[in-house]
Design a protein around this motif. Structure first.
Motif, mmCIF file in Angstrom:
data_model
loop_
_atom_site.group_PDB
_atom_site.id
_atom_site.type_symbol
_atom_site.label_atom_id
_atom_site.label_comp_id
_atom_site.label_asym_id
_atom_site.label_seq_id
_atom_site.Cartn_x
_atom_site.Cartn_y
_atom_site.Cartn_z
ATOM 1 N N SER A 275 0.867 -1.218 -0.170
ATOM 2 C CA SER A 275 -0.060 -0.153 0.265
ATOM 3 C C SER A 275 0.858 1.394 -0.014
ATOM 4 C CB SER A 275 -0.988 -0.109 1.119
ATOM 5 O OG SER A 275 -0.187 -0.043 2.391
ATOM 6 N N GLU B 36 10.857 3.023 5.591
ATOM 7 C CA GLU B 36 10.420 1.835 5.624
ATOM 8 C C GLU B 36 11.416 1.606 6.989
ATOM 9 O OE1 GLU B 36 8.416 -0.598 5.475
ATOM 10 O OE2 GLU B 36 9.856 -1.837 6.686
ATOM 11 N N GLN B 37 10.996 0.676 7.946
ATOM 12 C CA GLN B 37 11.816 0.563 9.036
ATOM 13 C C GLN B 37 12.961 -0.512 8.683
ATOM 14 O OE1 GLN B 37 9.332 -0.557 12.448
ATOM 15 N NE2 GLN B 37 8.345 -2.122 11.102
ATOM 16 N N HIS B 38 12.430 -1.359 7.746
ATOM 17 C CA HIS B 38 13.436 -2.669 7.770
ATOM 18 C C HIS B 38 14.187 -2.325 6.239
ATOM 19 C CE1 HIS B 38 11.583 -5.162 10.489
ATOM 20 N NE2 HIS B 38 10.599 -5.122 10.195
ATOM 21 N N ARG C 230 13.059 -7.768 2.094
ATOM 22 C CA ARG C 230 13.031 -8.828 3.356
ATOM 23 C C ARG C 230 11.591 -9.487 3.235
ATOM 24 N NH1 ARG C 230 8.414 -6.945 2.621
ATOM 25 N NH2 ARG C 230 7.112 -5.333 4.159
ATOM 26 N N LYS D 204 8.140 -11.552 4.734
ATOM 27 C CA LYS D 204 6.880 -10.772 5.549
ATOM 28 C C LYS D 204 5.797 -12.021 5.895
ATOM 29 C CE LYS D 204 3.879 -7.380 6.319
ATOM 30 N NZ LYS D 204 3.096 -8.482 7.024
ATOM 31 N N GLY E 43 0.448 -14.993 2.951
ATOM 32 C CA GLY E 43 0.062 -16.339 2.429
ATOM 33 C C GLY E 43 0.751 -16.035 0.871
ATOM 34 N N CYS F 125 -0.242 -14.997 -2.074
ATOM 35 C CA CYS F 125 -1.080 -15.139 -2.922
ATOM 36 C C CYS F 125 -1.983 -13.745 -3.445
ATOM 37 C CB CYS F 125 -2.406 -16.042 -2.696
ATOM 38 S SG CYS F 125 -2.036 -17.641 -2.474
ATOM 39 N N ARG G 259 6.509 -11.996 -0.959
ATOM 40 C CA ARG G 259 6.779 -10.774 -0.534
ATOM 41 C C ARG G 259 8.320 -10.251 -0.841
ATOM 42 N NH1 ARG G 259 2.435 -8.867 2.415
ATOM 43 N NH2 ARG G 259 3.517 -6.841 2.277
ATOM 44 N N CYS H 270 9.302 5.743 11.706
ATOM 45 C CA CYS H 270 8.470 6.795 12.232
ATOM 46 C C CYS H 270 8.384 6.616 13.679
ATOM 47 C CB CYS H 270 7.141 6.895 11.161
ATOM 48 S SG CYS H 270 6.115 8.006 12.135
ATOM 49 N N ASN I 23 -3.453 -2.073 5.321
ATOM 50 C CA ASN I 23 -4.060 -2.675 6.617
ATOM 51 C C ASN I 23 -3.897 -1.704 7.704
ATOM 52 O OD1 ASN I 23 -2.600 -6.466 6.817
ATOM 53 N ND2 ASN I 23 -4.617 -5.114 6.004
ATOM 54 N N MET J 233 -3.482 -8.085 0.353
ATOM 55 C CA MET J 233 -2.561 -7.244 -0.675
ATOM 56 C C MET J 233 -3.300 -6.495 -1.763
ATOM 57 S SD MET J 233 0.998 -9.570 -1.091
ATOM 58 C CE MET J 233 0.217 -10.936 -1.808
HETATM 59 C C1 LIG Z 1 -0.848 -15.388 8.007
HETATM 60 C C2 LIG Z 1 -1.282 -14.484 7.073
HETATM 61 C C3 LIG Z 1 -1.694 -14.653 5.752
HETATM 62 C C4 LIG Z 1 -1.807 -13.655 4.729
HETATM 63 N N1 LIG Z 1 -2.230 -14.217 3.521
HETATM 64 C C5 LIG Z 1 -2.189 -13.142 2.367
HETATM 65 C C6 LIG Z 1 -2.491 -13.809 0.907
HETATM 66 O O1 LIG Z 1 -2.539 -14.621 0.692
HETATM 67 N N2 LIG Z 1 -3.003 -12.753 0.201
HETATM 68 C C7 LIG Z 1 -3.054 -11.509 0.561
HETATM 69 O O2 LIG Z 1 -3.476 -10.656 -0.296
HETATM 70 N N3 LIG Z 1 -2.760 -10.870 1.771
HETATM 71 C C8 LIG Z 1 -2.338 -11.851 2.797
HETATM 72 N N4 LIG Z 1 -2.325 -11.560 3.994
HETATM 73 C C9 LIG Z 1 -2.412 -10.201 4.461
HETATM 74 C C10 LIG Z 1 -1.174 -9.157 3.937
HETATM 75 O O3 LIG Z 1 0.006 -9.587 4.330
HETATM 76 C C11 LIG Z 1 -1.612 -7.742 4.315
HETATM 77 O O4 LIG Z 1 -3.121 -7.413 3.715
HETATM 78 C C12 LIG Z 1 -0.678 -6.441 3.382
HETATM 79 O O5 LIG Z 1 0.798 -6.989 3.874
HETATM 80 C C13 LIG Z 1 -0.972 -5.300 4.012
HETATM 81 O O6 LIG Z 1 -0.029 -4.649 3.191
HETATM 82 P P1 LIG Z 1 0.246 -3.063 3.730
HETATM 83 O O7 LIG Z 1 0.975 -2.477 2.726
HETATM 84 O O8 LIG Z 1 -0.875 -2.375 4.226
HETATM 85 O O9 LIG Z 1 0.967 -3.503 5.153
HETATM 86 P P2 LIG Z 1 2.425 -4.270 5.141
HETATM 87 O O10 LIG Z 1 2.576 -5.116 4.068
HETATM 88 O O11 LIG Z 1 2.177 -4.737 6.592
HETATM 89 O O12 LIG Z 1 3.519 -3.162 5.126
HETATM 90 C C14 LIG Z 1 3.857 -2.354 6.053
HETATM 91 C C15 LIG Z 1 5.217 -1.830 6.160
HETATM 92 O O13 LIG Z 1 5.341 -0.833 7.245
HETATM 93 C C16 LIG Z 1 6.562 -0.778 7.851
HETATM 94 N N5 LIG Z 1 6.454 -0.053 9.192
HETATM 95 C C17 LIG Z 1 5.686 -0.318 10.027
HETATM 96 N N6 LIG Z 1 5.668 0.639 10.939
HETATM 97 C C18 LIG Z 1 6.462 1.479 10.614
HETATM 98 C C19 LIG Z 1 7.102 2.541 11.174
HETATM 99 N N7 LIG Z 1 6.522 3.126 12.290
HETATM 100 N N8 LIG Z 1 8.023 3.236 10.348
HETATM 101 C C20 LIG Z 1 8.605 2.797 9.331
HETATM 102 N N9 LIG Z 1 8.019 1.604 8.759
HETATM 103 C C21 LIG Z 1 7.038 0.852 9.501
HETATM 104 C C22 LIG Z 1 6.813 -2.367 8.053
HETATM 105 O O14 LIG Z 1 8.200 -2.814 8.369
HETATM 106 C C23 LIG Z 1 6.372 -2.897 6.621
HETATM 107 O O15 LIG Z 1 7.303 -2.922 5.464
HETATM 108 C C24 LIG Z 1 -2.089 -12.400 5.107
HETATM 109 C C25 LIG Z 1 -1.447 -12.064 6.314
HETATM 110 C C26 LIG Z 1 -1.209 -12.740 7.411
HETATM 111 C C27 LIG Z 1 -0.866 -12.577 8.739
#
Ligand SMILES: Cc1cc2nc3c(=O)[nH]c(=O)nc-3n(C[C@H](O)[C@H](O)[C@H](O)COP(=O)(O)OP(=O)(O)OC[C@H]3O[C@@H](n4cnc5c(N)ncnc54)[C@H](O)[C@@H]3O)c2cc1C
Length: 392
Positions: A15, A34-36, A40, A42, A45, A47, A99, A123, A278, A291
């Motif tokens: 996102s 990005e903190q990592h 990396r 993550k 699943g 998919c 990922r 942050c 998320n 995702m």
């Molecule tokens: C067990 C499991 C299975 C899943 N299976 C699927 C699947 O098959 N398909 C699917 O579409 N989704 C799946 N998901 C959900 C999916 O992983 C998330 O919906 C998706 O990663 C959300 O993306 P995002 O960009 O919102 O956040 P994220 O991918 O969580 O990225 C957030 C990023 O922000 C960074 N961050 C956090 N706090 C800070 C800070 N304070 N400062 C700097 N950086 C920071 C983190 O390091 C991270 O890299 C699954 C989740 C789980 C737990």
């Protein structure tokens, strides 16, 4: 000509990266924190749903990501703990892609589009009482802390931890993930496995590997004193088909675990702060839509910011993006009404959330899931209907 708008995006998951790509392409001054250090791994699943693939196509990155070995997935096979199985065809294909690869490719494109990428940088706080947000950033290489005042902040931290009073309570569950090779399973399907009280999935990803991910109750983690390998053994022991799939498999990654967020769309956002992915809402991962919604919500958020900047206001869903056509010459976005965007988010998440929660309950029920599979085998249309509710 006035300066372009500035935005700091916290988090470089799907996102955050897509928000950065679209805003940088539209001429905004974008910083992505990005903190990592990427690439990396993550917990996920791995998919990617058709909703997400559509976004990648619209922003011109689908072929690139496919070329890194994304595996087209056409079916979902469901296996109850007692060995009863059912198959449901996916209405539109999904992709199996790690990922490690997906997030890295999106981050590279963010940099190419003109985003300033700062990693590892965290942050540490977000203050929203002033006319524009103030953000404290720690450079994790030098340990130096700076204070920034961008016009906008996009929170893409994957958990909504920066939204003050609106922070959702954490769930009691964890996500567990691990990679294998030599799985004896279908190469064009997601397989879902029920255990006595939870569920998980197995899917092929690039480089002849397979990703396994489970939702794990905290009680199970406690029972095994946090030993993820023992938790895994216990899960495998509770599903006959999963045991067969793993008979000759080799584990090729460490076990990873992280808290599993689950909450609906928040209705109160601080001034000039927009959550995406998320950070906006999080649902049961059984449907593999997280995702896809992360990418789509980023597209909607950017569309909303750009239409407010241009004096129109259109957060639509579903639909294309206005990201390519904006003009950053007017830095005052005075009329941004978050309700429209919140409604669009609500529309994205609401039905999927309920459907995924219900599906998780059925698959996780050690007693009933066998009967449910038996029913599905003879009622294909019910499976198709469930897919539609999950947003497939
Ligand atoms: C067990 C499991 C299975 C899943 N299976 C699927 C699947 O098959 N398909 C699917 O579409 N989704 C799946 N998901 C959900 C999916 O992983 C998330 O919906 C998706 O990663 C959300 O993306 P995002 O960009 O919102 O956040 P994220 O991918 O969580 O990225 C957030 C990023 O922000 C960074 N961050 C956090 N706090 C800070 C800070 N304070 N400062 C700097 N950086 C920071 C983190 O390091 C991270 O890299 C699954 C989740 C789980 C737990």
């Amino acid at each position: 000509m006035p300066d372009a708008h500035s935005v700091i995006i916290v988090g470089a998951g799907p996102s955050g990266a897509v928000s950065a790509i679209l805003l940088a392409r539209a001429g905004w001054r974008v910083t992505l924190l990005e903190q990592h250090r990427f690439p990396r791994d993550k917990v996920c699943g791995e998919c990617l749903s058709a909703t997400g693939i559509d976004v990648l196509r619209r922003i011109g990155l689908d072929s690139l990501i496919r070329s890194y070995g994304a595996i087209p997935l056409h079916f979902t096979h469901l296996h109850a703990a007692d060995g009863t199985s059912a198959t449901v065809a996916l209405p539109r294909p999904m992709w199996g892609i790690s990922r490690h690869v997906l997030d890295q490719l999106l981050l590279i494109e963010a940099g190419r589009s003109g985003t300033e990428v700062r990693q590892p940088a965290r942050c540490e706080s977000l203050v929203t009482t002033g006319p524009t947000p103030t953000i404290r950033v720690r450079d994790l290489l030098t340990n130096v802390v700076t204070e920034e005042r961008p016009d906008w902040v996009i929170v893409a931290d994957g958990k909504s931890a920066l939204l003050g009073a609106e922070v959702p309570r954490p769930t009691k569950d964890f996500g567990l993930k691990v990679h294998f090779k030599d799985i004896a399973g279908p190469a064009d399907a997601i397989e879902l496995f029920g255990t006595m009280d939870t569920y998980g999935g197995l899917a092929p990803i690039e480089n002849n590997r397979w990703n396994a991910a489970f939702s794990v109750p905290a009680s199970l983690l406690r029972l095994h004193a946090g030993d993820l390998e023992m938790v895994w053994e216990r899960l495998v022991g509770e599903n006959k088909t999963l045991r067969k799939r793993l008979a000759d498999a080799t584990r090729v990654s460490p076990f990873l675990a992280s808290p599993l967020p689950r909450f609906g769309v928040r209705r109160q956002w601080p001034n000039r702060v927009i959550p995406v992915g998320n950070a906006a809402a999080a649902m049961e991962p059984i449907g593999g839509e997280g995702m896809g919604l992360a990418l789509r919500s980023a597209e909607l958020a950017v569309e909303h910011l750009l239409s407010a900047q241009n004096g129109t206001s259109t957060a639509r869903d579903p639909g294309g993006t206005a990201a390519a056509s904006s003009d950053p010459s007017n830095p005052d976005i005075t009329s941004l009404d978050p309700v429209e965007l919140q409604n669009a988010y609500h529309h994205l998440w609401r039905t999927r959330r309920t459907a995924c929660r219900a599906a998780a309950k059925v698959v996780s029920s050690g007693v009933f899931s066998g009967m449910a599979m038996e029913f599905l085998r003879h009622n294909e249309r019910v499976g198709q209907r469930a897919m539609a509710w999950m947003g497939k």
